[in-house]
Design a protein around this motif. Structure first.
Motif, PDB file in Angstrom:
ATOM      1  N   GLN B 447       2.755   3.460   1.150  1.00 11.36           N
ATOM      2  CA  GLN B 447       2.068   3.796   2.399  1.00 11.36           C
ATOM      3  C   GLN B 447       1.046   2.745   2.828  1.00 11.36           C
ATOM      4  OE1 GLN B 447       0.372   7.709   2.255  1.00 11.36           O
ATOM      5  NE2 GLN B 447       2.171   8.577   1.291  1.00 11.36           N
ATOM      6  N   VAL B 448       0.824   1.772   1.968  1.00 14.55           N
ATOM      7  CA  VAL B 448      -0.227   0.792   2.247  1.00 14.55           C
ATOM      8  C   VAL B 448       0.063   0.011   3.526  1.00 14.55           C
ATOM      9  CG1 VAL B 448      -0.962  -1.492   1.442  1.00 14.55           C
ATOM     10  CG2 VAL B 448      -1.140   0.465  -0.063  1.00 14.55           C
ATOM     11  N   THR B 449      -0.976  -0.156   4.362  1.00 15.69           N
ATOM     12  CA  THR B 449      -0.786  -0.912   5.595  1.00 15.69           C
ATOM     13  C   THR B 449      -1.543  -2.233   5.582  1.00 15.69           C
ATOM     14  OG1 THR B 449      -2.591   0.314   6.576  1.00 15.69           O
ATOM     15  CG2 THR B 449      -0.371   1.099   7.046  1.00 15.69           C
ATOM     16  N   SER B 450      -2.494  -2.362   4.672  1.00 13.66           N
ATOM     17  CA  SER B 450      -3.206  -3.638   4.588  1.00 13.66           C
ATOM     18  C   SER B 450      -3.613  -3.903   3.143  1.00 13.66           C
ATOM     19  CB  SER B 450      -4.442  -3.626   5.488  1.00 13.66           C
ATOM     20  OG  SER B 450      -5.276  -2.549   5.144  1.00 13.66           O
ATOM     21  N   PHE B 624     -15.688  -1.710   3.257  1.00 10.81           N
ATOM     22  CA  PHE B 624     -14.468  -2.196   3.896  1.00 10.81           C
ATOM     23  C   PHE B 624     -13.262  -1.331   3.523  1.00 10.81           C
ATOM     24  CE2 PHE B 624     -10.602  -4.717   3.949  1.00 10.81           C
ATOM     25  CZ  PHE B 624     -10.643  -5.285   5.206  1.00 10.81           C
ATOM     26  N   VAL B 625     -13.093  -1.046   2.235  1.00  9.08           N
ATOM     27  CA  VAL B 625     -11.905  -0.272   1.843  1.00  9.08           C
ATOM     28  C   VAL B 625     -12.026   1.181   2.284  1.00  9.08           C
ATOM     29  CG1 VAL B 625     -11.271  -1.733  -0.094  1.00  9.08           C
ATOM     30  CG2 VAL B 625     -12.755   0.215  -0.491  1.00  9.08           C
ATOM     31  N   ASN B 628     -11.149   1.022   6.158  1.00  9.65           N
ATOM     32  CA  ASN B 628      -9.729   0.780   6.384  1.00  9.65           C
ATOM     33  C   ASN B 628      -8.929   1.644   5.429  1.00  9.65           C
ATOM     34  OD1 ASN B 628      -9.602  -1.713   8.267  1.00  9.65           O
ATOM     35  ND2 ASN B 628     -11.189  -2.119   6.750  1.00  9.65           N
ATOM     36  N   HIS B 629      -8.565   2.792   5.874  1.00 13.31           N
ATOM     37  CA  HIS B 629      -7.808   3.695   5.033  1.00 13.31           C
ATOM     38  C   HIS B 629      -6.458   3.045   4.714  1.00 13.31           C
ATOM     39  CE1 HIS B 629      -6.986   7.368   3.125  1.00 13.31           C
ATOM     40  NE2 HIS B 629      -5.966   7.683   3.891  1.00 13.31           N
ATOM     41  N   LYS B 630      -5.866   3.417   3.602  1.00 18.36           N
ATOM     42  CA  LYS B 630      -4.575   2.889   3.175  1.00 18.36           C
ATOM     43  C   LYS B 630      -4.611   1.382   2.940  1.00 18.36           C
ATOM     44  CE  LYS B 630      -2.097   6.730   4.442  1.00 18.36           C
ATOM     45  NZ  LYS B 630      -1.074   7.448   5.158  1.00 18.36           N
ATOM     46  N   THR B 631      -5.721   0.941   2.332  1.00 16.64           N
ATOM     47  CA  THR B 631      -5.833  -0.460   1.965  1.00 16.64           C
ATOM     48  C   THR B 631      -5.620  -0.609   0.477  1.00 16.64           C
ATOM     49  OG1 THR B 631      -7.383  -0.953   3.723  1.00 16.64           O
ATOM     50  CG2 THR B 631      -7.426  -2.404   1.834  1.00 16.64           C
ATOM     51  N   MET B 632      -4.867  -1.636   0.126  1.00 16.25           N
ATOM     52  CA  MET B 632      -4.735  -1.974  -1.275  1.00 16.25           C
ATOM     53  C   MET B 632      -5.768  -3.032  -1.579  1.00 16.25           C
ATOM     54  SD  MET B 632      -1.687  -3.982  -3.218  1.00 16.25           S
ATOM     55  CE  MET B 632      -0.312  -2.939  -2.972  1.00 16.25           C
ATOM     56  N   MET B 633      -6.616  -2.787  -2.571  1.00 11.97           N
ATOM     57  CA  MET B 633      -7.633  -3.767  -2.936  1.00 11.97           C
ATOM     58  C   MET B 633      -7.159  -4.529  -4.158  1.00 11.97           C
ATOM     59  SD  MET B 633     -10.859  -4.812  -2.436  1.00 11.97           S
ATOM     60  CE  MET B 633     -11.533  -6.208  -3.342  1.00 11.97           C
ATOM     61  N   VAL B 634      -7.203  -5.859  -4.076  1.00  9.72           N
ATOM     62  CA  VAL B 634      -6.798  -6.678  -5.211  1.00  9.72           C
ATOM     63  C   VAL B 634      -8.002  -7.479  -5.662  1.00  9.72           C
ATOM     64  CG1 VAL B 634      -5.139  -8.353  -6.059  1.00  9.72           C
ATOM     65  CG2 VAL B 634      -4.537  -6.903  -4.136  1.00  9.72           C
ATOM     66  N   GLY B 635      -8.436  -7.298  -6.895  1.00  9.03           N
ATOM     67  CA  GLY B 635      -9.630  -7.997  -7.336  1.00  9.03           C
ATOM     68  C   GLY B 635      -9.738  -8.078  -8.836  1.00  9.03           C
ATOM     69  N   ASP B 636     -10.831  -8.666  -9.297  1.00 12.56           N
ATOM     70  CA  ASP B 636     -10.978  -8.832 -10.742  1.00 12.56           C
ATOM     71  C   ASP B 636     -12.383  -8.588 -11.259  1.00 12.56           C
ATOM     72  OD1 ASP B 636     -12.068 -11.071  -9.571  1.00 12.56           O
ATOM     73  OD2 ASP B 636     -11.587 -12.357 -11.259  1.00 12.56           O
ATOM     74  N   PHE B 648      -7.313   2.865  -1.529  1.00 13.29           N
ATOM     75  CA  PHE B 648      -6.107   3.710  -1.577  1.00 13.29           C
ATOM     76  C   PHE B 648      -5.300   3.364  -2.825  1.00 13.29           C
ATOM     77  CE2 PHE B 648      -1.943   5.055   0.254  1.00 13.29           C
ATOM     78  CZ  PHE B 648      -2.291   6.391   0.412  1.00 13.29           C
ATOM     79  N   VAL B 649      -5.112   2.064  -3.055  1.00 15.20           N
ATOM     80  CA  VAL B 649      -4.516   1.591  -4.300  1.00 15.20           C
ATOM     81  C   VAL B 649      -5.362   0.430  -4.799  1.00 15.20           C
ATOM     82  CG1 VAL B 649      -2.437   0.767  -5.444  1.00 15.20           C
ATOM     83  CG2 VAL B 649      -2.238   2.004  -3.306  1.00 15.20           C
ATOM     84  N   GLY B 650      -5.820   0.491  -6.036  1.00 14.20           N
ATOM     85  CA  GLY B 650      -6.589  -0.617  -6.590  1.00 14.20           C
ATOM     86  C   GLY B 650      -5.727  -1.417  -7.535  1.00 14.20           C
ATOM     87  N   VAL B 651      -5.716  -2.737  -7.369  1.00 13.78           N
ATOM     88  CA  VAL B 651      -4.911  -3.597  -8.235  1.00 13.78           C
ATOM     89  C   VAL B 651      -5.834  -4.596  -8.923  1.00 13.78           C
ATOM     90  CG1 VAL B 651      -3.028  -5.256  -8.347  1.00 13.78           C
ATOM     91  CG2 VAL B 651      -2.937  -3.399  -6.694  1.00 13.78           C
ATOM     92  N   ALA B 652      -5.849  -4.583 -10.243  1.00 13.81           N
ATOM     93  CA  ALA B 652      -6.657  -5.542 -10.998  1.00 13.81           C
ATOM     94  C   ALA B 652      -5.748  -6.657 -11.482  1.00 13.81           C
ATOM     95  CB  ALA B 652      -7.319  -4.853 -12.183  1.00 13.81           C
TER      96      ALA B 652
END
Lengths: 63, 752
Positions: B447-450, B624-625, B628-636, B648-652
């Motif tokens: 469902q992620v849009t950004s 920011f997240v 912006n609903h339905k955002t996938m955050m990519v970070g470390d 919405f989805v967190g990616v490490a």
């Protein structure tokens, strides 16, 4: 048809035996880790990881 | 302790030393077995890996025992009471098995073990009863009747009882839990079918007239139990969020005595505000504070704030400036006056915020559950309507048919296929190196849009490194001159250049009169010429990227060549960003680094300026997240942790801090962001298969329901149809997940 009176208990008895065996296997950790034993069987006999596993569990049980 | 520069060098090289500290042990081991530490360990996939761990263990006499559970990636290390585990763990890390300590207090593995076993026992009972039931119902279908038929029916009843009371228990409990939240799940029609089927069949048995469904229901319960057990086991094999505890890798701090110019180590817990602490090279700040002194040599203080702010460059910090816990000292020595400790620090508040966000995550109501919910309402309405109308014709038949409708309309295929498809996808994902903690995340990714990317350490390498030569490449002699000039310098630029020129044979005394002027670079004499390495003030700077630092090699004041240094983009970053755009997912760059740097990196990636956000504090990222609903955050980093938890989805990404691992839904075990696109494709495929199964299952159910209402259905038809439909969705899942994946992989490669 009286043979049924004999056959039915026998089938149920046989099935129960396997069920009991399954229970025993579950209690003996046979299904806890389905991946490691497949690999550790290839290791040299000394210091098998799986052995250590069992030892630890026995220790825990003793506690 | 003396403060001569030599002694500043006493840095702790071993990053795992903290494992042997008492404060770590108290938090990460249980009281019953204080010598056992458990690690989530990456990369152990084969027998060779096992053998490597074992032979490594035998080299360390302090390690008494190790046991590896590959199904859950957990390594238990037992050391002698006073033994050290740090060297062994360091060795494992060097071997490529990245260890993450697990906090034992929140570890649920024993509970999980018990749950798994009880689930297995339930399955065993269900299989036993179903098998026996089948033999009797088969004979019944084959035409056994009369008194023997009666006996057989009663035996079937007896065999169904354990299933109803014991094996089907998980469905009752999870239905109850979902009803309490007023969000009925797919368990509602299942439990409805089992209970109604049981009572209807028992009633028919007693009055000795009508249909008996025990066999179909037993098969239904057995298959559903098996598919859920499968998914559960697979999810357990991945790390759980509660595994990790953010831990500052330190337990002692050096208390500084300015009168004697010496420091004594004290436990971190006893540190209080206004005390002075000494910090040596490579150490992380244990508390917030103010820089009060840079030591007697008056050298510059450089702090690496990458984890806290996302800044890629070490920051030059002047006396009197605020410094924060978590920063790492890159220069030799600093004295800090403490202003906040523990939870009060900025880092502590970030961790607190992250934990808060994890607690307040809104659960996703899955597509399957939503559909099952609506479908149940529909069936109930149709059943009631039919009953109301048909009761005028024949009340007995009306009850019989409307109840048969509830049994037949049970979307069992749906409840069976969804967990199976998900577990296959999770397994596939784990094999390609990314770990999805919960099956739910697959649906979320779909469902992620950004996507919001962190910059430092995520899209870039996160290290200050050599990037390129400007003007021309240097000759061998020039390389040696550069090395010789930088030989004594501790500046980050010197470090980066030395790393780049590692293969060049250094000649220490090549340059004479080498000296370093603060802020002006280094200079020295060679062959009667004056060589200087200093910032590139020439017009050639225009060529250089603002995200990078440029310095020039000058010979007698004349520019020879330049070097560009900075945090390099990972090679695949640009490709992934453009691929995401193709997949209709909008990429954003949200970084704590300076605005110009982020802007330039963003432009390099092909992003528009409204997609780039620089100087974003951890709070700004969180905002920011959330916005912006339905955002996938990519970070470390620690600065991403709260945003990862709230998104919405967190990616490490690989190399993330423990805090980020704990906050994220997905962990990328391969370095870089390459798997992001695979992740999106994988989730799309999975959802495609799930949807296909849904459609199939609904068609089957509608047909079954119609047949039931028309009175065409008898137990034999149900007994045949149910396994067939289950078989169809199962094969669809198995076929779909492997075929679609390879197909989309091919497409992905072609596009790339």
């Amino acid at each position: 048809m009286s043979i049924l009176a004999l056959m039915i208990p026998i089938t149920i008895g046989l099935a129960s035996f396997f069920l009991f065996f399954f229970f025993w296997a579950v209690k003996k950790d046979q299904f806890d880790d389905l991946v490691t034993p497949a690999h550790s069987v290839l290791l040299d006999d000394e210091n098998l990881l799986i052995e250590n596993n069992n030892k630890q569990d026995q220790q825990q049980e003793n506690i | 302790m003396d403060t001569t520069p030599e002694l500043f060098e006493q840095e702790s090289d071993d990053i795992w030393d903290y494992l042997d500290s008492s404060s770590f042990r108290s938090q990460f081991t249980s009281e019953e077995s204080p010598s056992k530490i458990r690690f989530y360990i990456e990369g152990v996939r084969c027998s060779k890996c096992l053998a490597k761990i074992e032979s490594a263990r035998n080299q360390y006499p302090d390690i008494l025992n190790t046991s590896m559970d590959m199904s859950r990636n957990i390594l238990t290390v037992e050391s002698s009471p006073e033994g050290r585990v740090a060297p062994f763990i360091g060795k494992l890390s060097d071997l490529g098995f990245v260890p993450h300590p697990i906090q034992t207090k929140k570890d649920h593995s024993e509970v999980q073990k018990k749950e798994n076993r009880s689930m297995l026992l339930k399955m065993g009972i269900a299989a036993f009863c179903t098998g026996n039931l089948m033999t009797f119902s088969t004979s019944l279908y084959a035409g056994v009747s009369g008194s023997i038929g009666r006996y057989f029916e009663w035996i079937s009843f007896l065999f169904f009882l354990p299933i109803l009371v014991f094996s089907a228990k998980p469905f009752y409990t999870s239905l109850w839990a979902s009803l309490k939240e007023k969000k009925p799940s797919v368990d509602l029609p299942i439990v409805g079918a089992v209970l109604i089927g049981f009572f209807l069949s028992t009633y028919h048995l007693i009055i000795h007239n009508g249909d008996i469904y025990f066999d179909s229901l037993a098969v239904l319960v057995l298959l559903l139990l098996a598919s859920r057990y499968f998914l559960k086991r697979i999810q357990q094999s991945f790390m759980s969020s509660s595994f990790f505890l953010p831990f500052l890798n330190q337990d002692k701090v050096n208390l500084w005595n300015p009168k004697t110019n010496s420091s004594i180590p004290i436990p971190l817990e006893s540190l209080v505000v206004d005390q002075l602490i000494a910090l040596y090279k490579g150490q992380k700040l244990p508390a917030d504070g103010i820089l009060t002194s840079n030591g007697l040599t008056n050298s510059q203080v450089y702090l690496n704030n990458a984890l806290l702010t996302g800044e890629s460059l070490p920051v030059k910090t002047a006396v009197g400036e605020m410094v924060f816990a978590g920063s790492e000292l890159e220069s030799d020595f600093a004295v800090i006056s403490v202003t906040a400790t523990g939870q009060e620090t900025r880092l502590g508040s970030l961790f607190e915020k992250m934990e808060e966000e994890i607690l307040h995550r809104t659960p996703l109501i899955s597509l399957t559950d939503r559909l099952a919910q609506n479908f149940t309402y529909l069936i109930l309405t149709v059943g009631l309507l039919f009953f109301a109308l048909y009761s005028f014709v024949d009340i007995g038949e009306a009850i019989r048919r409307s109840l048969a409708l509830v049994i037949l309309a049970c979307p069992c295929a749906l409840a069976l296929a969804t967990p199976l498809t998900q577990s296959l996808s999770l397994l596939k994902a784990a094999k390609s190196g990314f770990i999805i903690k919960r099956a739910e995340a697959l649906e979320r990714i779909h469902q992620v849009t950004s996507v919001a990317f962190d910059k430092t350490g995520t899209l870039t390498f996160g290290q200050f490194k050599f990037v390129d030569w400007i003007l021309r490449s240097p000759s061998q002699l020039e390389k040696q001159i550069v090395l010789s000039l930088e030989h004594n310098s501790k500046h980050p630029i010197a470090k980066a250049l030395k790393n780049e020129l590692i293969g060049v044979a250094p000649i220490k005394e090549l340059v004479s009169n080498a000296e370093e002027k603060l802020g002006l670079g280094v200079s020295g004499q060679f062959d009667g010429n004056l060589f200087e390495l200093k910032s590139l003030s020439h017009s050639n700077v225009a060529q250089n990227d603002p995200a990078h630092t440029a310095i020039g090699l000058y010979k007698n004041g004349e520019l020879q060549l330049g070097v560009s240094l900075g945090d390099r983009l990972r090679p695949e970053s640009k490709k992934i960003v453009s691929l995401l755009a193709k997949l209709k997912i909008q990429p954003f760059l949200v970084s704590g680094d300076s605005r110009e740097t982020v802007q330039s990196v963003g432009q390099n990636l092909g992003l528009k300026s409204n997609q780039i956000f620089g100087e974003a504090s951890p709070e700004a990222k969180l905002k920011f997240v959330k916005k912006n609903h339905k955002t996938m955050m990519v970070g470390d980093g620690a600065n991403d942790a709260a945003a990862l938890a709230a998104s919405f989805v967190g990616v490490a990404v690989k190399g993330s801090m423990e805090a980020s691992l704990s906050a994220a839904d997905v962990y990328l075990g391969n370095s870089g962001v390459q798997p992001i696109a695979d992740l999106v494709l994988l989730s799309r495929d999975t959802m495609k298969v799930i949807k296909r199964n849904l459609v199939f299952s609904l068609i089957y159910n509608v047909a079954g329901a119609t047949a039931a209402l028309l009175g065409f259905v008898n137990p034999l038809v149900a007994a045949v149809l149910m396994p067939i439909s289950s078989f169809c969705v199962l094969s669809s899942s198995l076929y779909g997940t492997s075929f679609l994946r390879s197909l989309s992989k091919k497409q992905f490669e072609e596009e790339a």
